[in-house]
Design an enzyme around this catalytic site. Structure first.
Site, mmCIF file in Angstrom:
data_model
loop_
_atom_site.group_PDB
_atom_site.id
_atom_site.type_symbol
_atom_site.label_atom_id
_atom_site.label_comp_id
_atom_site.label_asym_id
_atom_site.label_seq_id
_atom_site.Cartn_x
_atom_site.Cartn_y
_atom_site.Cartn_z
ATOM 1 N N GLU A 1 0.140 -1.426 0.007
ATOM 2 C CA GLU A 1 0.150 0.060 -0.264
ATOM 3 C C GLU A 1 0.813 1.294 0.035
ATOM 4 O O GLU A 1 1.070 2.296 1.105
ATOM 5 C CB GLU A 1 -0.622 -0.007 0.917
ATOM 6 C CG GLU A 1 -2.025 -1.489 0.607
ATOM 7 C CD GLU A 1 -3.203 -1.169 2.018
ATOM 8 O OE1 GLU A 1 -2.982 -0.228 3.333
ATOM 9 O OE2 GLU A 1 -4.164 -1.639 1.971
ATOM 10 N N GLU B 1 -6.745 -7.533 -0.506
ATOM 11 C CA GLU B 1 -7.472 -7.492 0.962
ATOM 12 C C GLU B 1 -8.561 -7.302 1.257
ATOM 13 O O GLU B 1 -9.260 -6.446 0.448
ATOM 14 C CB GLU B 1 -6.509 -6.429 1.997
ATOM 15 C CG GLU B 1 -5.557 -6.763 1.636
ATOM 16 C CD GLU B 1 -4.083 -5.766 2.460
ATOM 17 O OE1 GLU B 1 -5.078 -5.676 3.652
ATOM 18 O OE2 GLU B 1 -2.960 -6.069 2.558
HETATM 19 C C1 GAL Z 1 -4.317 -2.845 5.027
HETATM 20 C C2 GAL Z 1 -3.078 -3.120 5.448
HETATM 21 C C3 GAL Z 1 -2.403 -4.868 5.862
HETATM 22 C C4 GAL Z 1 -3.865 -4.118 6.860
HETATM 23 C C5 GAL Z 1 -5.027 -4.092 7.320
HETATM 24 C C6 GAL Z 1 -6.175 -3.561 8.245
HETATM 25 O O1 GAL Z 1 -4.244 -0.795 4.400
HETATM 26 O O2 GAL Z 1 -2.560 -3.259 4.002
HETATM 27 O O3 GAL Z 1 -1.717 -4.456 6.109
HETATM 28 O O4 GAL Z 1 -3.287 -3.301 8.440
HETATM 29 O O5 GAL Z 1 -5.179 -2.341 6.078
HETATM 30 O O6 GAL Z 1 -7.081 -3.343 7.699
#
Ligand code: GAL
Length: 636
Positions: A147, A318
């Site tokens: 990110e 994710e």
């Molecule tokens: C994303 C990140 C992850 C984790 C997640 C939590 O932004 O890539 O590592 O922190 O958020 O929601």
């Protein structure tokens, strides 16, 4: 079903370094049994891979990869550069990013590096090269860093950034005289004698020169591209596996198309409930109505954007499977939403949807973030829906070709330009484009978001390109000559590349006789009513010229004009106004539109039509009755 060459699959994000080695095999087996194919690992593990400078401990990762792959999973290996270990700071004390107030961003969380720090960039290249050499043939895909831009980290006001910015300016302008002239530095005696006198545009007494700020935004974006490229070069020396990066929702500080040009796949991290609370900008009434479903358009906007960034290939890396930890309020998704979000991604062409994370961590910053498993390894609420999607995928195994009626241009450079000079509170280019996107989706249309480098619009029935503050000659020509209705404005071509008001005055389109003679921004409580319904809100231009009026205000002043395929709208329209504009364009373009129930969205693929009910209540639709938080599809 049409296959475009990639299987659809599910996956998860896993942190073997968080768990005893004894549980890895069981975890892997359970992932496979749950229908998962992909597992992403490694992206924060630097302190375990290289506990001391130059002392590598890679055996555990080798073992983890072996365990996961022998269970049948495919591994995405993340480079660990978002979390430089503590010793890195001793080695490079000046590597920290610095915020606009001049404060270094401290150690103790993540993303504390400055993209411009040459020493850190070399460290990042070095660790990437080592991982690529050792694991290049055992992993199935790569992720660079994690990110970029998260936690407001693209812009850094460090000494490293200052020096690199001065070099960047010299390479771009050649002579200091050229820079002074381009920026209009005679204004307020801001002329420089040498490039090394130019500072960063923070800590000035009042606003800095917008040309200076825009140049710094472009420079900062280029630094992200260069940082990423260094890793890509290392990986490609050792591995043929595709390389991705996981982008975010509404992070626009760097040009994602430019980063994406060096990668094979774009992925993004989708947290619908967190986003609704902290970045969609919906009214509190809508936040309440969709608090457990997320905004019906925000995720798909990013699906459609990252499809363009990935040159057709994209994933969710994710996906929120339950409550997150970071928004002002963190409710659980309504039953059905994890499945809905997954199918929505596939309907927009995703190759994979990976859930963050496998098991909830009982320690450190994200204890309150759910996973597919609870901390005690029992299934969490989301896992049953994931299993359902996995079994449904068996009957629909391939990514389908996309079909879109409308192209919507999204330009990161315009986003920065609006931020540099909004001219009125709360006017953001992202919101302007997103509101057009919402209107197109309300009308039931499929949208392709496209880069401002697009020149060929022949695949589309209409093009929307609102708010392009600087319009390159090539894009201008492509829009002027496109074979379908093209909607421009407001603020089209309002600034030159170096942030001057051009003369002749904008939009200066050939084939459309219209000139913006005045611009004004409006208080939220002073909208301008349009004759026939809808309002201009926030921003309105005075238009002059002979082109035919298609929208006017109640006093008879022209708001939008059209000559043949070219349409210019000189205002920021509210929902009702945008619905009218979309209907007018659809009529010109001979595209049929629908009026969908609130919270219901449709997406057509080459062979199917998917219907999504984002509401917490049942709805009757053309496709049949729909339960709350549900998806149905039918063959075309
Ligand atoms: C994303 C990140 C992850 C984790 C997640 C939590 O932004 O890539 O590592 O922190 O958020 O929601």
């Amino acid at each position: 079903m049409t296959s475009v060459g990639f299987p659809r699959a599910l996956g998860t994000c896993y942190y073997p370094e968080h768990w005893p080695q004894e549980v890895w095999a069981k975890d892997a087996q359970m992932m496979v049994e749950s229908g998962l194919t992909w597992v992403r690992i490694g992206e924060f593990a630097w302190s375990r891979l290289e506990p001391k400078p130059g002392v590598l401990e890679l055996e555990w990762l080798e073992e983890a990869i072996k365990t996961l792959t022998s269970a049948g999973l495919k591994v995405v290996l993340g480079t660990p550069t978002a979390t430089p270990p503590r010793w890195m700071l001793d080695k490079h004390p000046d590597m920290l990013a610095v915020d606009a107030e001049g404060r270094p961003r401290g150690f103790g969380s993540r993303r504390h590096y400055c993209f411009s720090h040459a020493g850190y960039r070399e460290e990042s290249r070095r660790i990437t090269g080592i991982l690529a050499e050792v694991f290049g043939s055992s992993v199935a895909a790569w992720q660079t860093d994690n990110e970029y831009g998260c936690h407001d980290t693209t812009l850094s006001y460090s000494d490293a950034a200052l020096e690199a910015f001065q070099d960047w300016l010299e390479a771009r302008y050649g002579t200091i005289e050229a820079l002074n002239a381009a920026w209009g530095n005679v204004f307020w005696s801001m002329e420089y004698d040498r490039f090394d006198q130019i500072g960063l545009p923070n800590l000035t007494v009042t606003e800095p020169n917008p040309a200076h700020v825009q140049a710094f935004r472009r420079f900062s974006s280029d630094q992200v591209v260069a940082f990423n490229r260094a890793q890509v070069e290392e990986i490609r020396k050792w591995s043929d596996a595709p390389i991705s990066h996981n982008y975010m929702g509404r992070v626009t500080d760097f040009d994602h198309y430019d980063v994406g040009a060096d990668l094979d796949i774009a992925t993004w991290d989708s947290y619908p409930l967190g986003f609704l609370e902290d970045r969609v900008g919906a009214s509190s009434e809508r936040q309440k109505a969709f608090s457990r479903q997320g905004d019906p358009d925000f995720q798909t906007f990013h699906h459609d954007l990252y499809r363009a960034v990935g040159k057709g290939r994209w994933w969710i890396m994710e996906q929120q499977p339950g409550p997150v930890n970071w928004a002002p309020y963190n409710p659980a998704p309504l039953a059905g939403m994890v499945r809905l979000w997954s199918w929505e991604a596939f309907a927009h062409g995703a190759e994979a949807v990976c859930y963050f994370r496998w098991r909830q961590a009982p320690f450190a910053q994200e204890q309150m973030h759910s996973g597919l498993l609870r901390p005690d390894s029992a299934p969490a609420a989301g896992l049953a829906e994931v299993r359902q999607v996995a079994s449904e995928l068996a009957a629909a195994p391939h990514v389908e070709a996309n079909v879109a009626d409308v192209a919507l241009v999204f330009d990161y450079d315009a986003e920065w330009a609006w931020a540099v000079q909004p001219h009125g509170q709360g006017l953001s280019y992202f919101d302007l484009v997103f509101e057009h996107y919402r209107a197109l989706r309300r009308a039931g249309l499929n949208v392709d978001i496209v880069a401002p480098t697009t020149r060929d619009f022949t695949a589309y029935k209409a093009v929307f390109a609102p708010g392009l503050m600087h319009l390159s000659d090539d894009l201008r020509h492509a829009l002027e000559t496109a074979d379908c209705p093209c909607v421009l404005g407001p603020r089209t071509g309002a600034r030159t590349l170096d942030f001057e008001i051009p003369v002749p005055l904008p939009p200066a389109l050939s084939g459309l006789d219209v000139t913006v003679t005045q611009v004004q921004t409006l208080r939220p409580d002073r909208p301008v009513a349009l004759a026939g319904g809808g309002h201009a809100v926030g921003y309105i231009e005075t238009l002059d010229g002979s082109a035919a009026t298609i929208l006017e205000d109640t006093s008879g002043a022209c708001v939008a004009v059209q000559t043949q395929n070219l349409i210019y709208c000189g205002a920021w329209l509210d929902e009702a106004g945008l619905d009218r504009l979309v209907a007018l364009v659809a009529d010109s373009a001979d595209v049929s539109i629908r009026s969908l129930p609130d919270g219901v969205r449709v997406r057509r693929t080459a062979t199917q039509e998917f219907w999504f009910n984002h509401n917490a209540h049942s709805v009757d639709t053309e496709a049949g009755p729909m339960a709350p938080a549900s998806v149905i599809w039918r063959d075309l």
